[in-house]
Design an enzyme around this catalytic site. Structure first.
Site, PDB file in Angstrom:
ATOM      1  CG  HIS A 305      46.792  -5.730 -18.603  1.00 36.09           C
ATOM      2  ND1 HIS A 305      46.181  -6.382 -17.459  1.00 36.09           N
ATOM      3  CD2 HIS A 305      46.922  -4.242 -17.989  1.00 36.09           C
ATOM      4  CE1 HIS A 305      45.813  -5.675 -16.744  1.00 36.09           C
ATOM      5  NE2 HIS A 305      46.316  -4.326 -16.644  1.00 36.09           N
ATOM      6  CG  ASP A 362      50.138   2.858 -18.711  1.00 35.67           C
ATOM      7  OD1 ASP A 362      50.290   1.699 -18.488  1.00 35.67           O
ATOM      8  OD2 ASP A 362      49.739   3.788 -18.238  1.00 35.67           O
TER       9      ASP A 362
HETATM   10  C1  SDX Z   1      49.584  -1.138 -15.916  1.00 34.97           C
HETATM   11  O1  SDX Z   1      47.871  -5.049 -13.395  1.00 34.97           O
HETATM   12  C2  SDX Z   1      47.204  -3.956 -13.741  1.00 34.97           C
HETATM   13  O2  SDX Z   1      46.180  -3.990 -13.860  1.00 34.97           O
HETATM   14  C3  SDX Z   1      48.079  -2.803 -14.172  1.00 34.97           C
HETATM   15  C4  SDX Z   1      47.324  -1.556 -14.867  1.00 34.97           C
HETATM   16  C5  SDX Z   1      46.672  -0.811 -13.743  1.00 34.97           C
HETATM   17  O3  SDX Z   1      45.422  -0.179 -14.048  1.00 34.97           O
HETATM   18  O4  SDX Z   1      46.951  -0.997 -12.552  1.00 34.97           O
HETATM   19  O5  SDX Z   1      46.496  -1.943 -15.749  1.00 34.97           O
HETATM   20  C6  SDX Z   1      48.322  -0.437 -15.368  1.00 34.97           C
HETATM   21  O6  SDX Z   1      50.570  -1.382 -15.303  1.00 34.97           O
HETATM   22  C7  SDX Z   1      49.386  -1.440 -17.327  1.00 34.97           C
HETATM   23  C8  SDX Z   1      50.691  -2.234 -17.918  1.00 34.97           C
HETATM   24  C9  SDX Z   1      51.661  -1.202 -18.352  1.00 34.97           C
HETATM   25  N1  SDX Z   1      53.048  -1.914 -18.921  1.00 34.97           N
HETATM   26  C10 SDX Z   1      53.520  -1.658 -20.041  1.00 34.97           C
HETATM   27  O7  SDX Z   1      52.877  -1.265 -20.963  1.00 34.97           O
HETATM   28  C11 SDX Z   1      54.853  -2.337 -20.147  1.00 34.97           C
HETATM   29  C12 SDX Z   1      55.070  -3.037 -21.706  1.00 34.97           C
HETATM   30  N2  SDX Z   1      54.149  -4.435 -21.093  1.00 34.97           N
HETATM   31  C13 SDX Z   1      54.663  -5.586 -20.462  1.00 34.97           C
HETATM   32  O8  SDX Z   1      56.018  -5.514 -19.815  1.00 34.97           O
HETATM   33  C14 SDX Z   1      53.899  -6.763 -19.940  1.00 34.97           C
HETATM   34  O9  SDX Z   1      52.906  -6.833 -20.927  1.00 34.97           O
HETATM   35  C15 SDX Z   1      53.220  -6.570 -18.575  1.00 34.97           C
HETATM   36  C16 SDX Z   1      54.234  -6.543 -17.439  1.00 34.97           C
HETATM   37  C17 SDX Z   1      52.303  -5.469 -18.556  1.00 34.97           C
HETATM   38  C18 SDX Z   1      52.713  -7.953 -18.521  1.00 34.97           C
HETATM   39  O10 SDX Z   1      53.422  -8.960 -18.121  1.00 34.97           O
HETATM   40  P1  SDX Z   1      53.109 -10.233 -17.724  1.00 34.97           P
HETATM   41  O11 SDX Z   1      51.695 -10.511 -17.487  1.00 34.97           O
HETATM   42  O12 SDX Z   1      54.087 -10.825 -16.630  1.00 34.97           O
HETATM   43  O13 SDX Z   1      53.527 -11.211 -19.241  1.00 34.97           O
HETATM   44  P2  SDX Z   1      54.818 -11.528 -19.732  1.00 34.97           P
HETATM   45  O14 SDX Z   1      55.849 -10.517 -19.313  1.00 34.97           O
HETATM   46  O15 SDX Z   1      55.120 -12.918 -18.988  1.00 34.97           O
HETATM   47  O16 SDX Z   1      54.583 -11.754 -21.308  1.00 34.97           O
HETATM   48  C19 SDX Z   1      54.103 -12.751 -21.882  1.00 34.97           C
HETATM   49  C20 SDX Z   1      54.803 -12.673 -23.071  1.00 34.97           C
HETATM   50  C21 SDX Z   1      56.405 -12.805 -23.017  1.00 34.97           C
HETATM   51  O17 SDX Z   1      57.007 -13.705 -23.989  1.00 34.97           O
HETATM   52  P3  SDX Z   1      57.389 -15.090 -23.678  1.00 34.97           P
HETATM   53  O18 SDX Z   1      58.482 -14.939 -22.903  1.00 34.97           O
HETATM   54  O19 SDX Z   1      56.225 -15.719 -23.254  1.00 34.97           O
HETATM   55  O20 SDX Z   1      57.780 -15.490 -25.101  1.00 34.97           O
HETATM   56  O21 SDX Z   1      54.487 -11.669 -23.906  1.00 34.97           O
HETATM   57  C22 SDX Z   1      55.568 -10.840 -24.274  1.00 34.97           C
HETATM   58  C23 SDX Z   1      56.647 -11.394 -23.115  1.00 34.97           C
HETATM   59  O22 SDX Z   1      58.000 -11.169 -23.746  1.00 34.97           O
HETATM   60  N3  SDX Z   1      55.266  -9.346 -24.092  1.00 34.97           N
HETATM   61  C24 SDX Z   1      55.524  -8.646 -24.888  1.00 34.97           C
HETATM   62  C25 SDX Z   1      54.962  -7.228 -24.383  1.00 34.97           C
HETATM   63  N4  SDX Z   1      54.455  -7.787 -23.100  1.00 34.97           N
HETATM   64  C26 SDX Z   1      54.618  -9.157 -23.005  1.00 34.97           C
HETATM   65  N5  SDX Z   1      56.433  -8.583 -25.823  1.00 34.97           N
HETATM   66  C27 SDX Z   1      56.592  -7.463 -26.576  1.00 34.97           C
HETATM   67  N6  SDX Z   1      56.038  -6.130 -26.018  1.00 34.97           N
HETATM   68  C28 SDX Z   1      55.281  -6.273 -24.751  1.00 34.97           C
HETATM   69  N7  SDX Z   1      54.641  -4.947 -24.316  1.00 34.97           N
END
Ligand code: SDX
Length: 427
Positions: A305, A362
């Site tokens: 998140h 989720d």
């Molecule tokens: C919702 O914003 C909100 O409040 C949203 C929400 C709401 O109520 O409105 O809470 C609802 O959207 C919840 C999130 C649902 N999405 C997912 O579950 C999809 C999977 N999660 C990710 O794609 C990710 O965690 C995000 C999009 C939710 C957040 O991404 P960020 O904050 O942009 O973080 P990032 O993508 O830069 O990740 C940071 C690191 C990265 O690694 P590095 O590049 O630093 O090496 O963490 C890794 C990412 O690769 N990472 C994951 C991961 N999520 C982040 N690695 C594996 N699995 C994951 N799920």
């Protein structure tokens, strides 16, 4: 004397006020930065940017705290109802019994759609994704409710807000009915907001539909957990659309479109699809490895998140709700065991620990919704149904904010500098 932030840019020292809220990080007010320095800030994804002032929802991502108008989500999920939380988000205070009854009656009397809109559904393919239908129908509402599109009139804003909150369950239920080729059911004003939605979705004209109180309570709690969440992507979309003066129905349609993405509201559908693909606990290590592999675009859906670097408090309530629904429906779907073991393994894996990746709202929601009988394609539509109250509350707050103006970010331009046109014969 409030603090200030000092900034040195070549040839100029500037100072900006630091503003404090009631709780949470202070902000540096940089509105004069470009005028004074000719420079922009650069913050793709707005990881360090406060886009507005708001009093609706507070999140402490490190502590895993979520408050709606100051009330912790755990207490609201335990003791409140979606209608009461909707009133709280819209009006700022919990209602007394008279106010709550009046609000519920108002919402109940707006649940019917203009009959012409039922024809609108006929234009979609039966296998259209429900989010495509929700987007289209929500936007189409502005073609029917012209008497509540003057955003400068607080009365019209409130009528539009009530209409949107009231009609989303009808729109979502109709999208489901259309996809399964069953007739639409009209709302039943004798039922609760959530009970009415369950009947419109799962009832048929051929027989009485009995609302299961355990499922009604679980569904209502799921709506509470999805009601609002600070300045997330879809809420920011609604605010940006609203900042141009677009009518509320168009703004909500924009929010639905943004929520659809798998990185946002689409994650609940993607998370259950992922859990079903994993299928059994023995295959979890393979997926954990893929999620950690930089060269593999796969991510654990329902994990991580932007704000929570701790357990999403909504996921805690959601996991508890799985057990209640499974017991009530005598369901024993192995996918829940896969989810529990996946969570356990990920939370003990250095990669997830170091990156502070926890289950979010989720991760478990799809397990419950599937047990209740919703197809995965309906999951994000249910998220949109519940988030509509947050969107309209944030939209109203933005419109009433004396500091609000049309949102118009700038950029770091890296394209070609000016050059002259070359006639095609000389290229
Ligand atoms: C919702 O914003 C909100 O409040 C949203 C929400 C709401 O109520 O409105 O809470 C609802 O959207 C919840 C999130 C649902 N999405 C997912 O579950 C999809 C999977 N999660 C990710 O794609 C990710 O965690 C995000 C999009 C939710 C957040 O991404 P960020 O904050 O942009 O973080 P990032 O993508 O830069 O990740 C940071 C690191 C990265 O690694 P590095 O590049 O630093 O090496 O963490 C890794 C990412 O690769 N990472 C994951 C991961 N999520 C982040 N690695 C594996 N699995 C994951 N799920």
């Amino acid at each position: 004397m409030s603090d200030t932030a000092k900034l040195q840019v070549p040839g100029k020292d500037v100072e900006y006020p630091i503003l404090s809220g009631s709780v949470g990080p202070d902000v540096i007010d940089i509105r004069k930065l470009y005028g004074q320095t000719g420079k922009f800030t650069y913050d793709p994804g707005f990881t360090s940017t406060a886009s507005c002032e708001s009093g609706l929802t507070y999140i402490d991502g490190d502590e895993g705290i979520l408050l709606h108008r100051g009330y912790p989500i755990g207490q609201l999920a335990e003791h409140s109802s979606f209608m009461e939380v909707s009133y709280l988000l819209l009006n700022g205070e919990l209602p007394n019994q008279e106010e709550l009854t009046a609000f519920e009656n108002t919402i109940t009397r707006h649940t019917m759609l203009h009959e012409q809109l039922a024809t609108f559904y006929r234009g979609f393919r039966r296998d259209a994704h429900p989010m495509a239908v929700m987007c289209g129908v929500a936007g189409a509402l502005s073609a029917f409710y012209h008497d509540s599109t003057d955003i400068t009139d607080p009365k019209q804003r409130m009528i539009a807000s009530h209409r949107l909150i009231a009609k989303m369950p009808t729109i979502a239920a109709m999208a489901y009915k259309y996809s399964v080729g069953q007739p639409f059911l009209y709302p039943d004003n004798k039922l609760s907001y959530t009970g009415n939605f369950l009947r419109m979705t799962f009832g048929v004209p051929a027989e009485e539909y009995e609302v299961n109180p355990v499922i009604e309570k679980a569904m209502d709690r799921i709506f509470i957990l999805h009601a609002d969440h600070e300045q997330n992507a879809s809420t920011s979309t609604v605010r940006l659309a609203g900042s141009s003066g677009a009518n509320p129905f168009a703004c909500i349609a924009a929010g639905i479109a943004c929520l659809w993405g798998p990185a946002h509201g689409g994650a609940n559908e993607a998370a259950l699809n992922m859990l079903r693909e994993i299928g059994r606990p023995e295959r979890i290590p393979e997926y954990i490895a893929r999620a950690k592999d930089k060269n593999d675009p796969f991510r654990l859906m329902g994990f991580g998140h932007r704000v929570y670097k701790n357990y999403d408090p909504r996921a805690t309530v959601m996991q508890k709700t799985v057990r209640e629904v499974f017991d009530a429906l005598k369901v024993n779907d192995p996918v829940f065991e896969v989810a529990l073991q996946l969570e356990e393994m990920a939370l003990n894996d250095p990669y997830f620990i170091e990156k502070k990746l926890f289950p979010n709202v989720d991760f478990y929601s799809g397990v419950i919704l599937s047990a209740i009988g919703f197809p995965t394609t309906m999951f994000t539509a249910l998220f949109a149904l519940a988030r509509t109250v947050g969107w309209v509350a944030q939209w109203n707050e933005m419109i009433s904010d004396p500091e609000q103006k049309i949102g118009r970010p700038r950029q770091l331009y890296t394209g070609p500098v000016q050059r002259d046109y070359v006639p095609v014969g000389q290229r």
